[in-house]
Each structure stands twice: as structure tokens, then as C-alpha cells.
Design an enzyme around this catalytic site. Structure first.
Site, short mmCIF file in Angstrom:
data_model
loop_
_atom_site.label_atom_id
_atom_site.label_comp_id
_atom_site.label_asym_id
_atom_site.label_seq_id
_atom_site.Cartn_x
_atom_site.Cartn_y
_atom_site.Cartn_z
N LEU A 155 0.87 -1.17 0.00
CA LEU A 155 0.00 0.00 0.00
C LEU A 155 0.91 1.22 0.00
CD1 LEU A 155 -2.69 -0.98 2.68
CD2 LEU A 155 -2.94 -1.01 0.19
N ASP A 156 0.49 2.27 -0.70
CA ASP A 156 1.29 3.50 -0.73
C ASP A 156 1.52 4.01 0.68
OD1 ASP A 156 1.21 3.30 -3.47
OD2 ASP A 156 -0.42 4.74 -3.70
N ARG A 157 2.55 4.80 0.85
CA ARG A 157 2.90 5.32 2.17
C ARG A 157 1.74 6.09 2.80
NH1 ARG A 157 7.51 9.77 3.43
NH2 ARG A 157 7.41 9.68 5.71
#
Length: 243
Positions: free
Chosen positions: A101-103
């Protein structure tokens, strides 16, 4: 299985550290000192102790994490906190996040060491559904829903696969939606909305395959999967090759 591998797998130390523990007499097998690091033991049958404490062997571990914003979906990172840093009660030292998952994205992330399960969840040909809740800047319309159902051009060779977009609410400035996709292109959800002139301002994954986020978990909290959740994910013991 070699004794030093058994202990290293269970996080007692590196193989070299474990060998030192054995040579120092800190390890026992069935009440006796082992013959050496290469002594073979049978997980589940032999009783292994380290410094007087039993060391039970666990082949696979499965954790559901509600990933918070600000940490990265990686095993290690020189600059940022990783999702593995949040799992402080674990037996295995070979855990990894299934996908990423993106930051700045929150929500469901599976942490395990079962490589076959990882492959089954992430392989492009498997088309495992992933559902997200998002807050969108702008009014998401029925036209957007129809476009997403056909596939969106996000600047790649092929359009995205059909996706299910559901509009939960909109107030003229922001919309709340759920989106189910069956692939995992880089920044895919954000790029899909950019393609229709809108911006994702908040993103949270709420399910992956048959696994649904436990809403009682606050961002940064985690728990082990139940046996039923593992079964629903198609847990197998055949192939542990890391994906």
C-alpha cells in the site's frame, strides 16, 4: 530439520548466533544437551528449550495489519518505518507484506511468510478482488461508474480491467466511494480517478479476496488471522517460495 535452522527460524538468532548458544549449553533437546548444531530434530515431536523456555516451531504466521499512513510496505527501509516494524509479537523472522500500500494509504495489509499464498493473492492471472474506501475531491458521477465498469485509460498499453465503483455520498465538494479492482497497477486507484479529472484525498483498503479488515483494529494495530480466515484465503503448505 537441523537444530540450528529450527532455532533460527523461530527468531532465537542468526545461524551463527544459534550455534554459539548451542555450544554454550543454552539449548536442550528432550531434556538433554544436543550433540551439535547439525543435530536433526522433529518439529512437533521433540521438545526444544532455549534458556529453560520452550521453543515451539511454527511453519507459517499470518497477521492482519491496519496499516497507518506514514509507514512503507517493506521488510526494511533505511529512512522510514516499515509495516514489519509494527509487528512486535512474532515468531518467524521471514515475514513480509503481501503486496504493498502506498505510504499515505491506510487499511488492510496481510503479513505472512507463506509464499504460495502470496503468489495466489498477487499473481495477475488470479484477478483477486481488492476493495478500497476513498474520499474524492469532486463529484463522482454515474458516468464515472460506467467508465470504470468498462476500463480506464491510465496511460499504459492497455486500459484497466473493469472495476466496480459505488458512490456512497457526495456533498458538492467531496464524494465518498468504494472501488473494487482485480489488478494491482502502480498507484492504480489514484490514477483511475485522475483519468476522469478527480483527485483521491484519502484511501483505505478494506478487503482483499475473502479477507476483510477488522474494523476494531485502529491504524497501526494488528492481530493474528483466525483459522477460518486462513482457510478462506486458500492457505496451503505446499510451496513456501517467497513472492
Amino acid at each position: 530439520m537441523r537444530l540450528d535452522k529450527y532455532l533460527a527460524d523461530m527468531g532465537i538468532g542468526t545461524r551463527s548466533e544459534v550455534k554459539q548458544h548451542i555450544h554454550k549449553g543454552l539449548v536442550s533437546v528432550n531434556g538433554a544437551l544436543p550433540t551439535g548444531p547439525n543435530q536433526h530434530v522433529q518439529p512437533g515431536a521433540d521438545e526444544i528449550f532455549y534458556q529453560g523456555e520452550p521453543v515451539s516451531y511454527q511453519e507459517y504466521e499470518y497477521f492482519m495489519l491496519n496499516k497507518p499512513q506514514g509507514c512503507v510496505s517493506a521488510v526494511t527501509d533505511p529512512q522510514h518505518q516499515t509495516v514489519l516494524d509494527l509487528i512486535d509479537k512474532k515468531n518467524r523472522k521471514d515475514l513480509f507484506p503481501v503486496g504493498r500500500l502506498d505510504r499515505d494509504t491506510e487499511g488492510l495489509l496481510l503479513i505472512t511468510n507463506n509464499g504460495r499464498l502470496c503468489h495466489n493473492l498477487l499473481a495477475p492471472g488470479k484477478h483477486v478482488p481488492k476493495t478500497y474506501f476513498a474520499r474524492i475531491s469532486g463529484n463522482v458521477t454515474d458516468e464515472d461508474t460506467a467508465q470504470f465498469a468498462k476500463g480506464i485509460n491510465i496511460g499504459e498499453q492497455r486500459d484497466t480491467l473493469p472495476a466496480e465503483l459505488q458512490i456512497l455520498s457526495h456533498d458538492g465538494t467531496f464524494s465518498e466511494i468504494t472501488l473494487t479492482i482485480t489488478e494491482g497497477k502502480f498507484h492504480q486507484v489514484k490514477r483511475m480517478f485522475q483519468a476522469v479529472g478527480k483527485e483521491v484525498v484519502y484511501l483505505k483498503r478494506i478487503s482483499m479476496g475473502n479477507l476483510k479488515l477488522d474494523e476494531s483494529l485502529q491504524p497501526g494495530e494488528y492481530r493474528q488471522l483466525t483459522e477460518e480466515e486462513i482457510r478462506l484465503l486458500g492457505q496451503t503448505k505446499e510451496n513456501t517460495k517467497r513472492c
